[in-house]
Design a protein around this motif. Structure first.
Motif, PDB file in Angstrom:
ATOM      1  N   ASP A   1      90.346  44.391   2.482  1.00 52.02           N
ATOM      2  CA  ASP A   1      90.192  43.634   1.238  1.00 52.02           C
ATOM      3  C   ASP A   1      89.608  42.255   1.500  1.00 52.02           C
ATOM      4  O   ASP A   1      88.682  41.816   0.841  1.00 52.02           O
ATOM      5  CB  ASP A   1      91.551  43.490   0.550  1.00 52.02           C
ATOM      6  N   ARG A   2      90.187  41.584   2.479  1.00 45.64           N
ATOM      7  CA  ARG A   2      89.833  40.186   2.681  1.00 45.64           C
ATOM      8  C   ARG A   2      88.444  40.045   3.298  1.00 45.64           C
ATOM      9  O   ARG A   2      87.662  39.185   2.898  1.00 45.64           O
ATOM     10  CB  ARG A   2      90.876  39.522   3.575  1.00 45.64           C
ATOM     11  N   LEU A   3      88.139  40.867   4.269  1.00 48.34           N
ATOM     12  CA  LEU A   3      86.875  40.702   4.975  1.00 48.34           C
ATOM     13  C   LEU A   3      85.726  41.399   4.279  1.00 48.34           C
ATOM     14  O   LEU A   3      84.570  41.047   4.480  1.00 48.34           O
ATOM     15  CB  LEU A   3      86.989  41.244   6.405  1.00 48.34           C
ATOM     16  N   VAL A   4      86.027  42.419   3.507  1.00 51.24           N
ATOM     17  CA  VAL A   4      84.926  43.177   2.915  1.00 51.24           C
ATOM     18  C   VAL A   4      84.942  43.120   1.395  1.00 51.24           C
ATOM     19  O   VAL A   4      84.034  42.585   0.767  1.00 51.24           O
ATOM     20  CB  VAL A   4      84.978  44.651   3.379  1.00 51.24           C
ATOM     21  N   ASN A   5      85.990  43.643   0.820  1.00 55.82           N
ATOM     22  CA  ASN A   5      85.958  43.867  -0.619  1.00 55.82           C
ATOM     23  C   ASN A   5      85.919  42.577  -1.432  1.00 55.82           C
ATOM     24  O   ASN A   5      85.206  42.479  -2.417  1.00 55.82           O
ATOM     25  CB  ASN A   5      87.159  44.717  -1.034  1.00 55.82           C
ATOM     26  N   GLU A   6      86.668  41.565  -0.972  1.00 57.20           N
ATOM     27  CA  GLU A   6      86.644  40.303  -1.717  1.00 57.20           C
ATOM     28  C   GLU A   6      85.302  39.606  -1.587  1.00 57.20           C
ATOM     29  O   GLU A   6      84.983  38.725  -2.363  1.00 57.20           O
ATOM     30  CB  GLU A   6      87.767  39.380  -1.224  1.00 57.20           C
ATOM     31  N   LYS A   7      84.536  40.022  -0.579  1.00 62.29           N
ATOM     32  CA  LYS A   7      83.227  39.394  -0.401  1.00 62.29           C
ATOM     33  C   LYS A   7      82.136  40.252  -1.012  1.00 62.29           C
ATOM     34  O   LYS A   7      80.963  40.092  -0.682  1.00 62.29           O
ATOM     35  CB  LYS A   7      82.970  39.186   1.087  1.00 62.29           C
ATOM     36  N   GLY A   8      82.501  41.156  -1.822  1.00 60.93           N
ATOM     37  CA  GLY A   8      81.481  41.916  -2.533  1.00 60.93           C
ATOM     38  C   GLY A   8      81.168  43.273  -1.932  1.00 60.93           C
ATOM     39  O   GLY A   8      80.215  43.930  -2.334  1.00 60.93           O
ATOM     40  N   GLY A   9      81.917  43.682  -0.963  1.00 56.88           N
ATOM     41  CA  GLY A   9      81.727  45.037  -0.436  1.00 56.88           C
ATOM     42  C   GLY A   9      80.563  45.143   0.534  1.00 56.88           C
ATOM     43  O   GLY A   9      79.987  44.141   0.962  1.00 56.88           O
ATOM     44  N   LEU A  10      80.269  46.379   0.876  1.00 56.95           N
ATOM     45  CA  LEU A  10      79.228  46.662   1.858  1.00 56.95           C
ATOM     46  C   LEU A  10      78.033  47.335   1.204  1.00 56.95           C
ATOM     47  O   LEU A  10      78.162  47.969   0.155  1.00 56.95           O
ATOM     48  CB  LEU A  10      79.766  47.580   2.940  1.00 56.95           C
ATOM     49  N   LEU A  11      76.901  47.227   1.837  1.00 60.48           N
ATOM     50  CA  LEU A  11      75.695  47.912   1.379  1.00 60.48           C
ATOM     51  C   LEU A  11      75.471  47.686  -0.108  1.00 60.48           C
ATOM     52  O   LEU A  11      75.200  48.610  -0.865  1.00 60.48           O
ATOM     53  CB  LEU A  11      75.777  49.415   1.662  1.00 60.48           C
ATOM     54  N   GLY A  12      75.682  46.425  -0.491  1.00 61.64           N
ATOM     55  CA  GLY A  12      75.441  46.107  -1.885  1.00 61.64           C
ATOM     56  C   GLY A  12      76.523  46.614  -2.813  1.00 61.64           C
ATOM     57  O   GLY A  12      76.238  47.220  -3.839  1.00 61.64           O
ATOM     58  N   GLY A  13      77.743  46.414  -2.448  1.00 60.03           N
ATOM     59  CA  GLY A  13      78.800  46.624  -3.429  1.00 60.03           C
ATOM     60  C   GLY A  13      79.756  47.766  -3.177  1.00 60.03           C
ATOM     61  O   GLY A  13      80.657  47.983  -3.975  1.00 60.03           O
TER      62      GLY A  13
ATOM     63  N   GLU B   1      76.692  47.630   7.868  1.00 58.62           N
ATOM     64  CA  GLU B   1      75.593  46.818   7.328  1.00 58.62           C
ATOM     65  C   GLU B   1      74.353  46.968   8.204  1.00 58.62           C
ATOM     66  O   GLU B   1      73.239  47.140   7.718  1.00 58.62           O
ATOM     67  CB  GLU B   1      76.013  45.343   7.272  1.00 58.62           C
ATOM     68  N   LYS B   2      74.567  46.926   9.513  1.00 60.09           N
ATOM     69  CA  LYS B   2      73.447  46.976  10.421  1.00 60.09           C
ATOM     70  C   LYS B   2      72.738  48.342  10.341  1.00 60.09           C
ATOM     71  O   LYS B   2      71.514  48.421  10.321  1.00 60.09           O
ATOM     72  CB  LYS B   2      73.938  46.743  11.845  1.00 60.09           C
ATOM     73  N   ALA B   3      73.561  49.387  10.236  1.00 55.81           N
ATOM     74  CA  ALA B   3      72.973  50.718  10.177  1.00 55.81           C
ATOM     75  C   ALA B   3      72.360  50.986   8.821  1.00 55.81           C
ATOM     76  O   ALA B   3      71.529  51.880   8.668  1.00 55.81           O
ATOM     77  CB  ALA B   3      74.030  51.768  10.474  1.00 55.81           C
ATOM     78  N   GLY B   4      72.813  50.233   7.844  1.00 57.87           N
ATOM     79  CA  GLY B   4      72.276  50.436   6.512  1.00 57.87           C
ATOM     80  C   GLY B   4      72.815  51.691   5.852  1.00 57.87           C
ATOM     81  O   GLY B   4      72.317  52.131   4.825  1.00 57.87           O
ATOM     82  N   THR B   5      73.768  52.279   6.437  1.00 57.98           N
ATOM     83  CA  THR B   5      74.363  53.474   5.839  1.00 57.98           C
ATOM     84  C   THR B   5      75.816  53.558   6.259  1.00 57.98           C
ATOM     85  O   THR B   5      76.177  53.081   7.329  1.00 57.98           O
ATOM     86  CB  THR B   5      73.639  54.753   6.297  1.00 57.98           C
TER      87      THR B   5
ATOM     88  N   VAL C   1      77.305  58.683  10.325  1.00 60.53           N
ATOM     89  CA  VAL C   1      78.161  58.002  11.288  1.00 60.53           C
ATOM     90  C   VAL C   1      77.487  57.866  12.652  1.00 60.53           C
ATOM     91  O   VAL C   1      77.863  57.017  13.446  1.00 60.53           O
ATOM     92  CB  VAL C   1      79.522  58.698  11.449  1.00 60.53           C
ATOM     93  N   VAL C   2      76.458  58.663  12.897  1.00 62.41           N
ATOM     94  CA  VAL C   2      75.747  58.506  14.162  1.00 62.41           C
ATOM     95  C   VAL C   2      75.066  57.139  14.170  1.00 62.41           C
ATOM     96  O   VAL C   2      75.156  56.384  15.143  1.00 62.41           O
ATOM     97  CB  VAL C   2      74.742  59.634  14.359  1.00 62.41           C
ATOM     98  N   ALA C   3      74.458  56.820  13.081  1.00 60.56           N
ATOM     99  CA  ALA C   3      73.790  55.527  12.987  1.00 60.56           C
ATOM    100  C   ALA C   3      74.803  54.395  13.125  1.00 60.56           C
ATOM    101  O   ALA C   3      74.571  53.409  13.832  1.00 60.56           O
ATOM    102  CB  ALA C   3      73.057  55.420  11.652  1.00 60.56           C
TER     103      ALA C   3
END
Ligand SMILES: Nc1ncnc2c1ncn2[C@@H]1O[C@H](COP(=O)(O)OP(=O)(O)OP(=O)(O)O)[C@@H](O)[C@H]1O
Ligand SMILES: Nc1ncnc2c1ncn2[C@@H]1O[C@H](COP(=O)(O)OP(=O)(O)OP(=O)(O)O)[C@@H](O)[C@H]1O
Ligand SMILES: CC(C)C[C@H](N)C(=O)O
Ligand SMILES: [Mg+2]
Ligand SMILES: [Mg+2]
Lengths: 318, 260, 390, 233, 430
Positions: free
Chosen positions: C31-43, C306-310, C314-316
């Motif tokens: 929650d604190r590191l990801v979701n409160e900051k707007g999530g991953l891969l654009g939300g 974020e780096k893998a963009g997906t 999971v391989v990426a």
């Protein structure tokens, strides 16, 4: 040499603690024929209740009140649960206590959480009474010894000087007939179960601070108490005492011994292989007595049952 | 009825110098007894004389302190009850001893298994054997329990359980049958019926029986032994025993007259 | 659509305490590191859900299957190397057999060295230092303490306890050949009721220091027995903090219990870290942030996604994790060593005390304070891992 | 002393007792006769409260229907069950001690343990062996004595002579008479007609869950029809 | 019975198989074959596999407890041993390329289980009752302890793992997929159940019952109680070993957990929950228990609380287990009076169910209330999301529970009467 003396004392303490637990179970098992698997759970309840009480009024009132509550709980369990199940036979009774143990553990976690709770020995006894060869003997342990002996004497009196024991034993086979002779069997059963569980409660209060008070504490002692009373012989208080001490010393000495099975293997002429991972008995080469210490009582029990099915002091079939 | 066989034949059952002590008390004090094939033999005696103990010694429930028991000439020393049973000896119990949770039918069928050669087999299905099932039903018919066939034996009334006890004992068709107070607790009509039944199933077989009902004893037995304090004080034909003054004093007393 | 991670650990049974504390820390971190900051891969949100494995390998495999079916692609586990061993094998097989639903295994606490050595595979990533690395740190400290001449090693009789013992023996011999190992033994795990005899033996052997990998009730029992027996030297441990243990030791453990761990909460390293801890305490008043590696796990996972963009391939994501470097909020660098997927980070020796404790454990006033630090511990520790990469 | 009116009892759904009426006076021996399975034992059990009774049972003026067995026993009714129910694992002596009421000491009642041993020498010889090994007849004696130890004012004895030798039957008969002499009422359930008719003051004959005949032994002897129909003799 | 038996009397069964005897088995097979078409997911398959393993194990256990009257506290040992040995076989086959098709593995599991049972049984079956129970407890603890000590054999706490796809495809199947494993296990489940059923119908099986009831009397019928127990014990060990092999196939790993005392205790509970008095009882127990353990634990953290409560309730109110409850209805069905019960059941059980739901809701709310972090007070229960700290929620749950209980209680009299009526044949003995 000092270590031997120390071990004797430690074993005595462990044994007597075990006796406190198994005395209650012996009472219940031998008299009512109930393999009470929840016995250790009542022990746990004793510890938790005492802990809770100690938060408000300190350790000592807890020593008195907690076992009382546990005893009343036990009596209620008998009255509203076991009594109903009793008529179906021993296995359902056993399952009942099994389920009860499960339930009590859950309820304890529900109320006190899953962590170890900080339940400590009373300040008053928190000092080393004396020490032998640099090993301290805490006053609390000496206190434990006295309590156990007290319980033993009290039980001995009740069992040999009153009719209660006979009433229950008779009621095991023909409860109706015993009632027809004018004895209030249900009340006696309830009482015995209450007293038995209260004894477990006492053991819990006393052991809680030393062995730790946590939801797994019941499971840890669960089966060893059965082993104790079976080795001692069902229905024999003396048996329970002797077996407890035996187990206490056995495990203590095993834990402190430095015996390695490798020496045994060398003695019979085997040679330690260079590369252990090649050997099929590599585990034996690295095995030491302390590693198997806790299972020694089970070995003892199996041997005793095979050669002497009544246990050490028992008169009848377990 | 069956007259005792010739002296040369091996007795069905032969006891020699049989003794049994429990702790320091000697209960059976040297019993010698020989029962011929085909004989119907009754053992009578006061309560606590050791009659049931004698049964227990013969059937392997207890080991004798000394002395021997021979069944058809074979020494039974050290044999377990099941081994003795396999040699063709079957007994009933004074205190009802049945399989309470199994049905009445199962009770009887189980008692047929070994004698019909099924042993420890786990390749036969009992329900597929006609002889087993019919045999069991026949026994039920005989002991008048057909109506109770599928009830658990434990719920039968006391007298019915006694009948089942006898049924289980006779089912295996053993040639030595030992009955311990078969008619205890039965009413008059039932007693008569059971006596008839015993007479029928023990035809050409050996029967040893303990009874306190003198009507039954004198009506059924070829020979009678009187056991008092672990010793046989008299053995012989019913008339002789009845007339024996020692027996009258020790056992029959005045009761005999009152009874019938 | 959410990115789902399955936390397969004991939530019931004897080890439930550790399990549920861990779950809370994961959920909080997500929650604190990801979701409160707007999530991953654009939300997209990152959610962590608990699956109770009852510390049983078999039950873990069932829960693994359930999780995979429900679309979880990240499997988190840590309690008991036994379970981790089962999971890593099962996951390797699963990924081979079902290329469509591959998953990654994020191991946050199972420290059996084998997991990143002989048994390593591409799907497994370990965010805790392994037992060898920890022992390296511990023995460095012992080697530096000239007062220590006799060491006693005691542990639970299972793979982890044996690994600790083996490492301690080897490393002490190498670093301080003069130190005498006066005892080296294993006791049955979770079966010893009273540790007094062991404490007596340790005292009798004249040990100056004790090394143990014990955890849970075995740790508490051993520690208390040692203290009650009058032992005053250091006890070097892996897991003697939090989950009630700190509170239970209380005063008795002061000056005795030492811990080797990656986490530095006392003294706090930064405002960010303090804020994180404060927020956690505000949420879980009874809880502790006693496993800072959990924060690191989430941080690195987020960065990798974020780096893998997906999040679905999971391989990426795994490739992105390999070799990743990141700064932890707990004041250390993090480096996911690509050869064996072992995270390299600063390790500390912590001391159980009530002095200088900003963030105590179990609300007891006691906590662990950093005593010494080894930077990027085990950076070039050897590994036998030979990894097949997809 | 005991007054039973319109007593009904069931096992599950089978209606066993269908309105039993009987009464017993102090010091009186009353025999309850009937064929196997007519419900004589059930009558005793219903009075004891072992089988839930319906109807009225008054003992010394108190209504006892619905009371628990031990309450009934403590009011002064003793019951000797038909299947003996010796307590295994206890010695003969301990079995006898259990006959004492909870707060009663040996010798406080009409009967002491000594009396019992005098009456039945077998028991004396076997006082300290485990009672389950007693012979069938000895067990029968023990059950009777055990109940007497509790000093009941009324005893219900179910088939006391079963399994006893003819001689012992005589002994039991005189014991029963002795009991009556001490002012104790007796309800005797018997199979052996001869004994019952010998010692009973009054008899009831049961058939199909009811009392079908009531009278003195002489009256019963005279009633051929009752004996044929309800007693098979 | 069915029409094929018309000739024979009640007492003499036909020597040919009747449809009535075969139908349940055919039905079970059809059911097992079709099940995966309904529950397709791998997770469902895994749970069903676990269920089948538990079924075989529970049936094997009940050969002891239900049929032989031997209460064992250490039966997991035979399952574990069979399983471990199968893992070794699997690995050996893989290493050496032996031609052993995977579906045959359970035979070996069974044989190893049998072997161990033969050794242990040789002394443990000398007596029944508590002596047997305690020896089994001791041996169980002993061998379970060995699993962590003897690493060569049991792999320590990590266990032994292997790969079931070790080559040698059977009819082209390599057992890569759960569904293939499912059918292998299904085959063995049916086969084992059938064999165990038949065993209970053999002379030894029948005598096991007799020995359970009265070992002494059995001896006087020519059977040694000890040998009868021993044979039952060995047979039970065999099938436990088969279950162990099924574990090996399904999980490809065996650990000390499979042999632990906990596992032994669980199987006792499972068998009892289902009902030890009936052959099929343990099957029901296994299904219900697996569902509870694997599925309920997904939804609630306090599933063990419910489990404990369920056991207590079962043992207190239905000592015959779930199968006992089912079988209580057989007489009713025979009398054709089932219709009488339907309404009363609905009227009583529905509110009772509501009450149970209410109670569990209450528990969940309290649990959430105590353990939820502040600020995270929302909880979702039965598809409703609300604030667990809101007293209203608790109140509602309480009211639901109480109301359900009250209605059920009020209607239970009616049910009791209906039950009586349904069990009483028109004008006959009950
Ligand atoms: N195991 C034993 N230990 C001690 N005494 C025993 C044991 N078994 C039997 N007795 C005693 O041996 C005596 C004979 O008993 P037994 O049962 O053989 O008598 P019985 O002749 O069958 O009498 P009844 O006609 O009353 O049945 C009794 O006094 C009994 O108490
Ligand atoms: N527990 C029971 N359950 C069901 N029926 C029972 C039970 N006990 C007795 N009965 C039945 O009740 C009826 C009366 O039994 P009771 O024991 O009172 O008979 P009785 O007159 O004493 O006969 P007996 O001479 O056999 O002792 C019998 O038909 C019996 O089968
Ligand atoms: C959580 C830890 C106590 C687990 C332990 N490190 C192990 O590897 O088994
Ligand atoms: Mg006799
Ligand atoms: Mg009767």
């Amino acid at each position: 040499m000092d270590l031997v003396v120390i071990n004797l004392i430690d074993g005595l303490v462990t044994g007597l603690l075990l006796f406190m637990l198994s005395s209650g179970l012996t009472l219940i098992f031998s008299m009512m024929g109930v393999l009470n698997f929840a016995h250790a759970s009542f022990y746990m309840l004793g510890a938790y209740f005492a802990y809770q009480i100690s938060l408000y009024v300190g350790f000592w009132p807890g020593l008195l009140i907690a076992p009382l509550i546990v005893g009343v709980l036990g009596a209620l369990v008998e009255r509203y649960g076991l009594r109903r199940v009793h008529q179906y036979g021993h296995v359902p009774e056993l399952i009942f206590t099994f389920g009860l143990a499960l339930l009590i553990e859950e309820v304890v976690q529900f109320i006190w959480g899953k962590n170890i709770v900080p339940f400590d020995e009373p300040e008053l006894l928190n000092f080393a009474l004396f020490s032998i060869g640099g090993n301290a003997i805490p006053a609390y342990k000496v206190f434990m010894i006295f309590i156990s002996i007290g319980i033993f004497l009290a039980l001995l009196y009740v069992l040999t000087r009153t009719r209660v024991g006979m009433v229950i034993q008779a009621a095991l086979s023909y409860p109706r007939t015993v009632e027809a002779l004018g004895h209030n069997v249900p009340l006696v059963f309830m009482g015995v179960f209450g007293v038995g569980t209260a004894l477990a409660g006492v053991a819990g209060v006393i052991a809680g601070p030393v062995l730790g008070t946590f939801p797994g504490m019941a499971f840890l002692l669960g089966s060893i108490v059965f082993v104790t009373i079976v080795i001692g012989g069902l229905g024999s208080l003396w048996g329970a005492l002797v077996a407890s001490l035996l187990i206490g010393w056995l495990t203590t000495f095993a834990a402190t011994s430095t015996f390695e099975f490798a020496s045994l293997l060398t003695a019979i002429g085997l040679e330690r292989p260079e590369d252990l991972s090649e050997s099929y008995i590599r585990d034996l080469w690295t095995l030491s007595l302390p590693q198997i210490g806790p299972i020694l009582p089970y070995i003892l029990m199996v041997l005793i049952l095979v050669f002497r099915p009544f246990g050490l002091f028992g008169k009848r079939d377990v | 009825m069956n007259a005792p066989m010739s002296k040369t034949a091996v007795p069905a059952l032969q006891l020699e110098g049989l003794r049994k002590s429990f702790g320091r008390t000697e209960i059976i004090r040297g019993v010698d007894l020989s029962i011929q094939r085909g004989e119907l033999h009754a053992v009578i005696g006061p309560n606590g004389a050791g009659k049931s103990t004698l049964f227990n010694l013969i059937t392997g429930r207890f080991a004798p302190t000394s002395g021997t028991v021979r069944l058809h000439g074979t020494d039974l020393a050290g044999m377990a009850p099941f081994q003795i049973n396999r040699m063709g000896l079957s007994r009933s119990f004074q205190i009802t001893n049945i399989f309470p949770k199994m049905t009445v039918f199962e009770n009887v069928r189980c008692s047929l298994l070994w004698s019909q050669g099924y042993r420890y087999s786990f390749w036969n299905l009992v329900s597929r054997s006609r002889e087993l099932n019919e045999g069991a039903d026949e026994i039920l018919e005989q002991i008048n329990l057909t109506a109770r066939r599928d009830l658990p034996a434990g719920v039968l009334s006391y007298a019915e359980q006694r009948a089942l006890e006898i049924g289980i004992t006779i089912a295996g068709g053993a040639d030595v049958i030992m009955l311990d107070e078969p008619t205890a607790g039965m009413s008059h009509s039932e007693t008569d019926y059971i006596v008839e039944l015993i007479r029928k199933v023990t035809e050409n077989k050996t029967l040893v029986m303990v009874e306190h009902d003198m009507g039954v004893v004198f009506g059924l037995a070829d020979r009678i032994s009187v056991l008092v304090y672990g010793e046989i004080i008299a053995t012989g034909r019913p008339e002789d025993v009845r007339a024996n003054p020692k027996v009258q004093e020790a056992y029959l007393g005045a009761a005999l007259e009152a009874e019938h | 659509q959410d990115i789902k991670a399955a936390f397969i650990d004991p939530l019931s049974g004897p080890f439930a305490a550790t399990g549920s504390n861990g779950l809370h820390q994961f959920q909080f971190a997500a929650d604190r590191l990801v979701n409160e900051k707007g999530g991953l891969l654009g939300g997209r949100k990152l959610v962590v859900d608990g699956f109770d494995n009852k510390t049983s390998p078999q039950e873990s495999l069932i829960q693994l299957q359930v999780a995979i079916d429900q679309g979880y692609r990240y499997i988190i586990q840590g309690n008991s190397s036994g379970v981790a061993n089962a999971l890593t094998e099962a996951i390797e097989k699963h990924n081979k057999r079902n290329p469509d639903s591959r998953v990654l295994f994020l191991n946050y606490s199972a420290v059996d060295p084998a997991l990143t050595n002989d048994k390593c595979n591409f799907w497994h990533f370990r965010f805790d230092a392994n037992a060898d690395i920890k022992m390296d740190v511990l023995t460095d400290v012992i080697a530096g303490n000239k007062d220590i001449h006799k060491v006693y090693i005691i542990g639970q009789d299972y793979s982890f306890g044996k690994a600790v013992s083996a490492a301690a023996n080897a490393m002490l011999k190498a670093k301080r050949p003069d130190i005498e190992i006066v005892g080296d033994e294993l006791h049955p795990i979770g079966k010893v009721k009273d540790f007094t005899p062991y404490a007596r033996k340790i005292t009798a052997a004249g040990a100056d220091a004790v090394i143990t990998g014990n955890w849970g009730a075995d740790m508490l029992g051993l520690g208390k027995a040692l203290v009650a027996n009058g032992y005053t030297g250091p006890v070097y441990t892996y897991y003697a903090a939090g989950s009630g243990i700190t509170a239970a030791f209380g005063e008795a453990g002061k000056g005795v219990i030492r811990l080797v761990s990656e986490g530095q909460t006392n003294p706090p390293v930064s405002d960010v870290a303090s804020a994180y801890y404060d927020a956690y305490k505000a949420k879980y008043a009874d809880g502790n942030v006693d496993q800072t590696r959990i924060t690191n796990t989430i941080a690195m996972l987020a960065a990798a996604i974020e780096k893998a963009g997906t999040a679905d391939d999971v391989v990426a994501v795994g490739k992105a994790l390999e070799g990743m470097e990141l700064d932890s909020i707990w004041g250390t660098k993090l480096f996911m060593r690509p050869q064996d997927h072992q995270l390299i980070q600063n390790m500390h020796i912590l001391q159980h005390t009530n002095e200088g404790v900003t963030y105590d454990y179990d609300n007891s006033g006691f906590g662990v304070v950093v005593e010494s630090t080894v930077e990027m511990a085990g950076m070039d520790s050897p590994t036998t891992c030979k990894m097949d990469r997809p | 002393m005991l007054e039973v009116t319109d007593l009904h009892a069931y096992y599950g759904k089978s209606h066993i007792l269908q309105g039993v009426n009987l009464s017993i006076q102090e010091g009186e021996i009353v025999a309850l006769l009937g064929r196997n399975g007519v419900g004589r034992s059930t009558t005793c059990k219903a009075i004891m409260g072992e089988v839930p009774p319906q109807g009225s049972i008054r003992f010394k003026g108190t209504e006892i229907a619905g009371k628990k067995a031990f309450e009934v026993a403590n009011l002064g009714i003793g019951y000797v069950p038909e299947n003996r129910d010796i307590f295994p694992g206890l010695t003969t002596r301990q079995n006898l001690i259990l006959g004492l009421k909870p707060r009663q000491k040996d010798g406080q009642g009409r009967w002491s343990m000594q009396d019992m041993f005098e009456l039945f020498e077998n028991l004396k010889n076997r006082a300290d062996v485990e009672a389950s090994v007693l012979s069938g007849g000895e067990q029968q004696m023990l059950t009777m004595c055990r109940t007497l130890m509790g000093d009941p004012d009324l005893v219900m004895i179910d088939e006391p002579t079963e399994g006893l030798s003819p001689q012992m039957v005589q002994r039991v008969a005189s014991l029963l008479q002795e009991i009556a002499r001490r002012g104790i009422a007796t309800l005797l359930v018997e199979q052996k007609l001869s004994i019952a008719l010998d010692i009973a003051h009054r008899v009831y004959v049961m058939g199909h869950g009811r009392v079908v005949f009531e009278g003195t032994p002489q009256e019963l002897k005279a009633r051929e029809d009752v004996r044929k129909e309800w007693l098979e003799v | 019975m069915t029409d094929t038996t018309h000739k024979s009397a009640v007492s003499t069964p036909a020597s040919r198989l009747t449809l009535g005897q075969v139908a349940p088995w055919l039905f079970a097979i059809a059911f097992l074959v079709l099940l995966p078409f309904v529950f397709k997911s791998n997770a469902a398959l895994t749970i069903m596999n676990q269920m089948m393993i538990t079924i075989v194990f529970a049936l094997a256990y009940n050969m002891l407890l239900g049929q032989g009257g031997m209460l064992s506290f250490g039966h997991a040992v035979y399952l574990g041993f069979g399983g471990f040995m199968c893992m070794h076989i699997m690995n050996a086959v893989e290493d050496n390329g032996l031609p052993l098709p995977l579906p045959l593995l359970p035979i070996f599991g069974g044989l190893f289980g049998l072997g161990l049972a033969t050794i242990i049984g040789s002394f443990s079956t000398r007596r029944a009752g508590t002596v047997f129970a305690m020896i089994s407890l001791g041996i169980g603890e002993l061998i379970a302890a060995c699993t962590v000590i003897i690493v060569v054999l049991f792999g320590g706490e990590e266990g032994i793992s292997g790969d079931r796809t070790y080559g040698l495809p059977v009819f082209g199947y390599e057992f890569l997929q759960q569904i293939e494993v499912y059918y292998v296990l299904g085959f063995w489940t049916v086969l084992s159940a059938l064999l165990m059923y038949l065993f209970s119908r053999t002379p030894v099986g029948r005598m096991a019952n007799a020995v359970r009831d009265n070992p002494e009397r059995a001896e006087f019928l020519g059977y040694s109680a000890r040998w009868v127990r021993f044979y039952s014990f060995c047979a039970s060990g065999f099938f436990a070993g088969v279950a162990g092999a099924m574990v090996a196939i399904n999980y490809e790993i065996l650990t000390e957990q499979s042999m632990s005392a906990t596992q032994s205790g669980v199987i006792l509970l499972v068998a009892f929950l289902g009902g030890v008095g009936f052959f099929f009882g343990p099957i029901i127990g296994a299904i219900v228990f697996t569902l509870l353990q694997s599925v309920l634990s997904l939804y609630t953290e306090i599933w063990q609380l419910y489990l404990g409560a369920l056991f207590l309730a079962t043992v207190m109110f239905f000592p015959g287990g779930l199968a006992g409850v089912l079988m209580m209805h057989v007489p009713v069905a025979r009398l054709g009076k089932f219709g009488l019960l339907v309404m009363p059941y609905i009227k009583t059980l529905l509110p009772a169910l509501v009450s149970v739901i209410g109670v569990s809701a209450l528990m969940e709310i309290i649990f959430h209330y105590r353990h939820a972090p502040p600020g995270d007070e929302e909880m979702t229960l039965f598809w409703v999301t609300f604030d667990s700290h809101n007293l209203l929620a608790m109140l509602i749950a309480f009211v639901v529970a109480a109301a359900g209980f009250w209605v059920a209680k009020r209607n239970s009299g009616e049910l009791r009467n209906a039950w009586h009526a349904a069990n009483t044949p028109d004008g006959g003995r009950a």
